[in-house]
Design a protein around this motif. Sequence first.
Motif, mmCIF file in Angstrom:
data_model
loop_
_atom_site.group_PDB
_atom_site.id
_atom_site.type_symbol
_atom_site.label_atom_id
_atom_site.label_comp_id
_atom_site.label_asym_id
_atom_site.label_seq_id
_atom_site.Cartn_x
_atom_site.Cartn_y
_atom_site.Cartn_z
ATOM 1 N N LYS A 60 0.841 -1.198 0.000
ATOM 2 C CA LYS A 60 0.000 0.000 0.000
ATOM 3 C C LYS A 60 0.875 1.246 0.000
ATOM 4 O O LYS A 60 1.960 1.254 0.595
ATOM 5 N N ALA A 61 0.357 2.279 -0.658
ATOM 6 C CA ALA A 61 1.089 3.553 -0.676
ATOM 7 C C ALA A 61 0.118 4.694 -0.414
ATOM 8 O O ALA A 61 -0.993 4.700 -0.949
ATOM 9 N N LEU A 62 0.546 5.633 0.447
ATOM 10 C CA LEU A 62 -0.229 6.860 0.653
ATOM 11 C C LEU A 62 0.525 7.995 -0.026
ATOM 12 O O LEU A 62 1.677 8.276 0.326
ATOM 13 N N ILE A 63 -0.112 8.628 -1.003
ATOM 14 C CA ILE A 63 0.523 9.787 -1.644
ATOM 15 C C ILE A 63 0.079 11.045 -0.899
ATOM 16 O O ILE A 63 -1.115 11.280 -0.726
ATOM 17 N N VAL A 64 1.069 11.817 -0.441
ATOM 18 C CA VAL A 64 0.795 13.076 0.259
ATOM 19 C C VAL A 64 1.136 14.210 -0.697
ATOM 20 O O VAL A 64 2.272 14.311 -1.163
ATOM 21 N N THR A 65 0.152 15.040 -1.005
ATOM 22 C CA THR A 65 0.425 16.134 -1.950
ATOM 23 C C THR A 65 -0.478 17.324 -1.657
ATOM 24 O O THR A 65 -1.365 17.246 -0.807
ATOM 25 N N GLU B 93 -5.485 0.263 6.990
ATOM 26 C CA GLU B 93 -4.731 -0.830 7.643
ATOM 27 C C GLU B 93 -3.320 -0.996 7.089
ATOM 28 O O GLU B 93 -2.891 -2.101 6.736
ATOM 29 N N PHE B 94 -2.606 0.120 7.025
ATOM 30 C CA PHE B 94 -1.201 0.071 6.613
ATOM 31 C C PHE B 94 -0.398 -0.729 7.635
ATOM 32 O O PHE B 94 -0.658 -0.657 8.836
ATOM 33 N N THR B 95 0.595 -1.471 7.131
ATOM 34 C CA THR B 95 1.503 -2.186 8.033
ATOM 35 C C THR B 95 2.897 -1.582 7.900
ATOM 36 O O THR B 95 3.118 -0.674 7.087
ATOM 37 N N ARG B 96 3.832 -2.146 8.661
ATOM 38 C CA ARG B 96 5.189 -1.585 8.686
ATOM 39 C C ARG B 96 5.888 -1.650 7.330
ATOM 40 O O ARG B 96 6.857 -0.925 7.099
ATOM 41 N N THR B 97 5.400 -2.514 6.430
ATOM 42 C CA THR B 97 6.081 -2.606 5.137
ATOM 43 C C THR B 97 5.465 -1.673 4.087
ATOM 44 O O THR B 97 5.973 -1.573 2.978
ATOM 45 N N ASP B 98 4.341 -1.006 4.432
ATOM 46 C CA ASP B 98 3.724 -0.087 3.465
ATOM 47 C C ASP B 98 4.437 1.273 3.491
ATOM 48 O O ASP B 98 5.281 1.515 4.352
ATOM 49 N N ILE B 99 4.080 2.134 2.540
ATOM 50 C CA ILE B 99 4.922 3.319 2.349
ATOM 51 C C ILE B 99 4.133 4.625 2.162
ATOM 52 O O ILE B 99 2.965 4.606 1.785
ATOM 53 N N VAL B 100 4.824 5.721 2.446
ATOM 54 C CA VAL B 100 4.310 7.051 2.114
ATOM 55 C C VAL B 100 5.103 7.544 0.909
ATOM 56 O O VAL B 100 6.311 7.321 0.819
ATOM 57 N N VAL B 101 4.423 8.191 -0.016
ATOM 58 C CA VAL B 101 5.088 8.832 -1.154
ATOM 59 C C VAL B 101 4.737 10.316 -1.095
ATOM 60 O O VAL B 101 3.571 10.680 -1.237
ATOM 61 N N SER B 102 5.722 11.172 -0.822
ATOM 62 C CA SER B 102 5.425 12.616 -0.807
ATOM 63 C C SER B 102 5.626 13.149 -2.202
ATOM 64 O O SER B 102 6.618 12.837 -2.860
ATOM 65 N N LEU B 103 4.691 13.989 -2.629
ATOM 66 C CA LEU B 103 4.736 14.538 -3.984
ATOM 67 C C LEU B 103 4.469 16.033 -3.890
ATOM 68 O O LEU B 103 3.365 16.451 -3.563
ATOM 69 N N ALA C 143 -4.768 9.058 9.929
ATOM 70 C CA ALA C 143 -6.110 8.465 9.895
ATOM 71 C C ALA C 143 -6.310 7.638 8.629
ATOM 72 O O ALA C 143 -6.837 6.520 8.687
ATOM 73 N N VAL C 144 -5.885 8.174 7.491
ATOM 74 C CA VAL C 144 -6.039 7.408 6.244
ATOM 75 C C VAL C 144 -5.254 6.092 6.338
ATOM 76 O O VAL C 144 -5.767 5.014 6.007
ATOM 77 N N MET C 145 -4.028 6.179 6.832
ATOM 78 C CA MET C 145 -3.204 4.955 6.900
ATOM 79 C C MET C 145 -3.813 3.939 7.874
ATOM 80 O O MET C 145 -3.783 2.729 7.611
ATOM 81 N N ALA C 146 -4.378 4.448 8.981
ATOM 82 C CA ALA C 146 -4.994 3.529 9.957
ATOM 83 C C ALA C 146 -6.230 2.870 9.335
ATOM 84 O O ALA C 146 -6.418 1.656 9.435
ATOM 85 N N GLU C 147 -7.069 3.698 8.670
ATOM 86 C CA GLU C 147 -8.288 3.142 8.057
ATOM 87 C C GLU C 147 -7.952 2.116 6.969
ATOM 88 O O GLU C 147 -8.646 1.119 6.812
#
Length: 358
Positions: free
Chosen positions: A37-42, A93-103, A87-91
């Motif tokens: 899983k990836a969360l893009i922050v922009t 269900e991100f785990t320790r191997t998932d990532i954030v991508v800042s853009l 909150a998005v990552m918790a909802e």
Amino acid sequence: MDRINIQASTDYEVLIGKGLIDSCGTHIRECLFRAQKALIVTDSNVAPLYLGRVKSSLEREGFSVSDYVFEAGEEKKNIDSIAGMWAVMAEEEFTRTDIVVSLGGGVATDMGGFAAATFLRGIKVVQIPTSLLAMADAALGGKTGIDLPQGKNLVGAFHQPSMVIEDTDCLATLPSEVFTEGMAEVIKYAFIMDKELYGVLSEIADSGKAMSLQEDIDTLTKILISCVKDKAEVITEDEKDNGRRQILNYGHTIGHVIERNSNFTLAHGVCVAKGMGIITDACLKSSMMSADTAESIKDLIKAYGLPTEDPITPEDAVSGAMNDKKKRGDTISLILVNEIGKAEIKKMTPEELLEFLR
Ligand SMILES: NC(=O)c1ccc[n+]([C@@H]2O[C@H](COP(=O)([O-])OP(=O)(O)OC[C@H]3O[C@@H](n4cnc5c(N)ncnc54)[C@H](O)[C@@H]3O)[C@@H](O)[C@H]2O)c1
Ligand SMILES: [Zn+2]
């Protein structure tokens, strides 16, 4: 595409080239093969330009992608935005191997890095800076964080990214004043450690092309590579900012005071340029540098559309500098450049600084 290796507590690569936005997923997959899983922050300016392309590229590599889009600007660099990302990552269900991508610019890379540093006590982050300032500076080196009402960057963590992807095509869509502001940090590297870069930048200025540099992506890419290598060298030597990394604060001690006193109506890069100009004047007056060098420094800053002066009084500059979090004890570490390409750190008491600036 160029690859620059940064050796810090964890080693990572900075990829620089044209069109990397559309292949970012492939590069991220190569270095983070277990992530799902990836969360893009922009921010709200960058999202309409690049979010869809980054998302598609990640999805092609099998990532399940969420995003967090905040309203563009320094005002949103706060804990509420970070809580929104958590909150998005918790909802999801991100785990320790998932990532954030800042853009985005430095605001996105500082916040994406901080959300990653803190969620589940630390997950991986990939930085995709899109402003000149973030490509040359903010996205590199692992300093992440947010502002408080009491001051800028007061809360944060050192958290090195797993990879930094710099698509130089993104520079074409930057508003020109934001580009100019970023040039202040680029010029800074030339003064503090990179005489060769100084040569390149002055040649461009001499041929009257400084103000159209934004249109010349190939030349810009070369300049950016120099900046990234410079920052990489400094980080490798002093990751946690206890020694040599302080030279990156050239122009910032006085610049930060001017920025705060303007209630942040003046842009950071503009204030750094003013700070470099004021220190240059003081060095010249104290006979620490030649008139030629002082003129070269100020001419280059001006050639790129930046100011070298400010009406701030020495008294205000010193009292403001004493409130800066970067001072250590009762002394202020001032960064001086008396010869182009060489910086020195000089510890001064408030009285000495006042005398120096008067
Ligand atoms: N962590 C570090 O080492 C470090 C170093 C320097 C600065 N910073 C931080 O960086 C921040 C400043 O960074 P910044 O100047 O990039 O600010 P920013 O992130 O606000 O970006 C500036 C503006 O440019 C827009 N933008 C960015 N990329 C774009 C693109 N390709 N096309 C069109 N618009 C684009 C943004 O939406 C924003 O409006 C500050 O918060 C500062 O504290 C951090
Ligand atoms: Zn800066």
